[in-house]
Design a protein around this motif. Structure first.
Motif, PDB file in Angstrom:
ATOM      1  N   LEU A  18       0.833  -1.208   0.000  1.00 17.61           N
ATOM      2  CA  LEU A  18       0.000   0.000   0.000  1.00 17.61           C
ATOM      3  C   LEU A  18       0.867   1.257   0.000  1.00 17.61           C
ATOM      4  CD1 LEU A  18      -2.750  -1.057   2.557  1.00 17.61           C
ATOM      5  CD2 LEU A  18      -3.026  -0.781   0.080  1.00 17.61           C
ATOM      6  N   VAL A  19       1.930   1.245   0.783  1.00 17.99           N
ATOM      7  CA  VAL A  19       2.833   2.396   0.849  1.00 17.99           C
ATOM      8  C   VAL A  19       3.532   2.600  -0.500  1.00 17.99           C
ATOM      9  CG1 VAL A  19       4.910   3.324   1.977  1.00 17.99           C
ATOM     10  CG2 VAL A  19       3.098   2.267   3.348  1.00 17.99           C
ATOM     11  N   GLU A  20       3.880   1.511  -1.171  1.00 19.78           N
ATOM     12  CA  GLU A  20       4.461   1.626  -2.519  1.00 19.78           C
ATOM     13  C   GLU A  20       3.468   2.296  -3.474  1.00 19.78           C
ATOM     14  OE1 GLU A  20       7.376  -2.292  -2.339  1.00 19.78           O
ATOM     15  OE2 GLU A  20       5.446  -2.421  -3.364  1.00 19.78           O
ATOM     16  N   GLY A  21       2.207   1.990  -3.323  1.00 23.21           N
ATOM     17  CA  GLY A  21       1.184   2.640  -4.137  1.00 23.21           C
ATOM     18  C   GLY A  21       1.105   4.128  -3.852  1.00 23.21           C
ATOM     19  N   GLY A  79      12.747   7.932   5.100  1.00 20.53           N
ATOM     20  CA  GLY A  79      11.586   7.051   5.090  1.00 20.53           C
ATOM     21  C   GLY A  79      11.832   5.716   5.759  1.00 20.53           C
ATOM     22  N   ARG A  80      13.077   5.270   5.770  1.00 21.64           N
ATOM     23  CA  ARG A  80      13.412   3.980   6.387  1.00 21.64           C
ATOM     24  C   ARG A  80      13.143   3.963   7.887  1.00 21.64           C
ATOM     25  NH1 ARG A  80      17.338   0.334   4.585  1.00 21.64           N
ATOM     26  NH2 ARG A  80      16.202  -0.894   6.085  1.00 21.64           N
ATOM     27  N   ARG A  81      13.047   5.131   8.504  1.00 21.83           N
ATOM     28  CA  ARG A  81      12.850   5.207   9.961  1.00 21.83           C
ATOM     29  C   ARG A  81      11.385   5.100  10.377  1.00 21.83           C
ATOM     30  NH1 ARG A  81      16.998   9.028   8.905  1.00 21.83           N
ATOM     31  NH2 ARG A  81      15.550  10.773   8.946  1.00 21.83           N
ATOM     32  N   ILE A  82      10.488   4.843   9.454  1.00 16.56           N
ATOM     33  CA  ILE A  82       9.056   4.794   9.754  1.00 16.56           C
ATOM     34  C   ILE A  82       8.701   3.544  10.570  1.00 16.56           C
ATOM     35  CG2 ILE A  82       8.285   3.504   7.724  1.00 16.56           C
ATOM     36  CD1 ILE A  82       5.985   5.619   7.531  1.00 16.56           C
ATOM     37  N   THR A  83       7.673   3.670  11.361  1.00 10.74           N
ATOM     38  CA  THR A  83       7.131   2.517  12.082  1.00 10.74           C
ATOM     39  C   THR A  83       5.881   2.025  11.362  1.00 10.74           C
ATOM     40  OG1 THR A  83       5.699   3.879  13.469  1.00 10.74           O
ATOM     41  CG2 THR A  83       7.936   3.429  14.300  1.00 10.74           C
ATOM     42  N   ARG A  84       5.460   0.826  11.680  1.00 12.84           N
ATOM     43  CA  ARG A  84       4.224   0.290  11.089  1.00 12.84           C
ATOM     44  C   ARG A  84       3.037   1.204  11.413  1.00 12.84           C
ATOM     45  NH1 ARG A  84       1.474  -4.551   9.584  1.00 12.84           N
ATOM     46  NH2 ARG A  84      -0.634  -4.573  10.421  1.00 12.84           N
ATOM     47  N   GLU A  85       2.974   1.681  12.648  1.00 16.21           N
ATOM     48  CA  GLU A  85       1.869   2.542  13.063  1.00 16.21           C
ATOM     49  C   GLU A  85       1.868   3.851  12.262  1.00 16.21           C
ATOM     50  OE1 GLU A  85       4.054   1.044  15.219  1.00 16.21           O
ATOM     51  OE2 GLU A  85       2.632  -0.544  15.736  1.00 16.21           O
ATOM     52  N   ALA A  86       3.040   4.416  12.053  1.00 13.70           N
ATOM     53  CA  ALA A  86       3.122   5.642  11.269  1.00 13.70           C
ATOM     54  C   ALA A  86       2.752   5.385   9.813  1.00 13.70           C
ATOM     55  CB  ALA A  86       4.523   6.236  11.360  1.00 13.70           C
ATOM     56  N   ALA A  87       3.136   4.240   9.296  1.00 14.98           N
ATOM     57  CA  ALA A  87       2.772   3.880   7.909  1.00 14.98           C
ATOM     58  C   ALA A  87       1.262   3.769   7.767  1.00 14.98           C
ATOM     59  CB  ALA A  87       3.453   2.580   7.501  1.00 14.98           C
ATOM     60  N   LEU A  88       0.616   3.172   8.743  1.00 12.55           N
ATOM     61  CA  LEU A  88      -0.830   3.032   8.677  1.00 12.55           C
ATOM     62  C   LEU A  88      -1.558   4.367   8.818  1.00 12.55           C
ATOM     63  CD1 LEU A  88      -1.271  -0.276  10.677  1.00 12.55           C
ATOM     64  CD2 LEU A  88      -1.799   0.091   8.255  1.00 12.55           C
ATOM     65  N   ALA A  89      -0.874   5.357   9.361  1.00 11.12           N
ATOM     66  CA  ALA A  89      -1.469   6.690   9.505  1.00 11.12           C
ATOM     67  C   ALA A  89      -1.296   7.542   8.257  1.00 11.12           C
ATOM     68  CB  ALA A  89      -0.852   7.405  10.712  1.00 11.12           C
ATOM     69  N   LEU A  90      -0.517   7.049   7.283  1.00 12.77           N
ATOM     70  CA  LEU A  90      -0.288   7.816   6.064  1.00 12.77           C
ATOM     71  C   LEU A  90      -1.579   7.980   5.279  1.00 12.77           C
ATOM     72  CD1 LEU A  90       2.984   6.098   4.800  1.00 12.77           C
ATOM     73  CD2 LEU A  90       2.777   8.418   5.726  1.00 12.77           C
ATOM     74  N   THR A  91      -1.688   9.092   4.605  1.00 18.77           N
ATOM     75  CA  THR A  91      -2.800   9.341   3.698  1.00 18.77           C
ATOM     76  C   THR A  91      -2.224   9.948   2.424  1.00 18.77           C
ATOM     77  OG1 THR A  91      -3.154  11.547   4.598  1.00 18.77           O
ATOM     78  CG2 THR A  91      -4.470   9.759   5.539  1.00 18.77           C
ATOM     79  N   PRO A  92      -2.895   9.722   1.302  1.00 19.65           N
ATOM     80  CA  PRO A  92      -2.432  10.383   0.085  1.00 19.65           C
ATOM     81  C   PRO A  92      -2.669  11.891   0.218  1.00 19.65           C
ATOM     82  CG  PRO A  92      -4.382   9.052  -0.365  1.00 19.65           C
ATOM     83  CD  PRO A  92      -4.039   8.873   1.077  1.00 19.65           C
ATOM     84  N   ASP A  93      -1.693  12.681  -0.152  1.00 19.11           N
ATOM     85  CA  ASP A  93      -1.887  14.132  -0.123  1.00 19.11           C
ATOM     86  C   ASP A  93      -2.888  14.507  -1.207  1.00 19.11           C
ATOM     87  OD1 ASP A  93      -0.090  14.477   1.940  1.00 19.11           O
ATOM     88  OD2 ASP A  93       1.602  14.794   0.594  1.00 19.11           O
ATOM     89  N   PRO A  94      -3.733  15.473  -0.918  1.00 22.36           N
ATOM     90  CA  PRO A  94      -4.738  15.886  -1.920  1.00 22.36           C
ATOM     91  C   PRO A  94      -4.098  16.500  -3.152  1.00 22.36           C
ATOM     92  CG  PRO A  94      -4.910  17.232   0.072  1.00 22.36           C
ATOM     93  CD  PRO A  94      -3.837  16.222   0.294  1.00 22.36           C
TER      94      PRO A  94
END
Length: 94
Positions: A18-21, A79-94
């Motif tokens: 999903l993050v790759e997308g 970006g390598r320093r991200i946590t799973r929780e932070a990744a799940l909080a990502l949203t596509p920028d408008p």
């Protein structure tokens, strides 16, 4: 990502995909620094850099061309320093 946040069964591999997308979307919108950061985050979640993915390759190529190798690497490593929780909080920028 909203659905993924509530899916406790979702593996890190799925979250990474999903993050790759999101990285491909950021690249398509011209935000190559964010794309590089998201690719770095996906690598952390996958545990490897997915060179077999066409979207990863295309996004990496575009971001490197736009930013240059040094800036791309710095954004990727951030970006390598991200946590799973932070990744799940990502949203596509408008």
């Amino acid at each position: 990502m909203d659905v993924a946040r509530d899916a406790v069964w979702l593996s890190n591999q799925s979250v990474a995909t999903l993050v790759e997308g999101l990285a491909a979307l950021a690249s398509a919108r011209g935000d190559h620094r964010r794309a590089a950061e998201l690719l770095g985050a996906a690598r952390t979640l996958h545990g490897y850099h997915d060179q077999a993915s066409f979207d990863v390759h295309r996004t990496e190529t575009a971001a490197t061309a736009a930013l240059g190798e040094t800036e791309y690497t710095a954004a990727y490593e951030k970006g390598r320093r991200i946590t799973r929780e932070a990744a799940l909080a990502l949203t596509p920028d408008p």
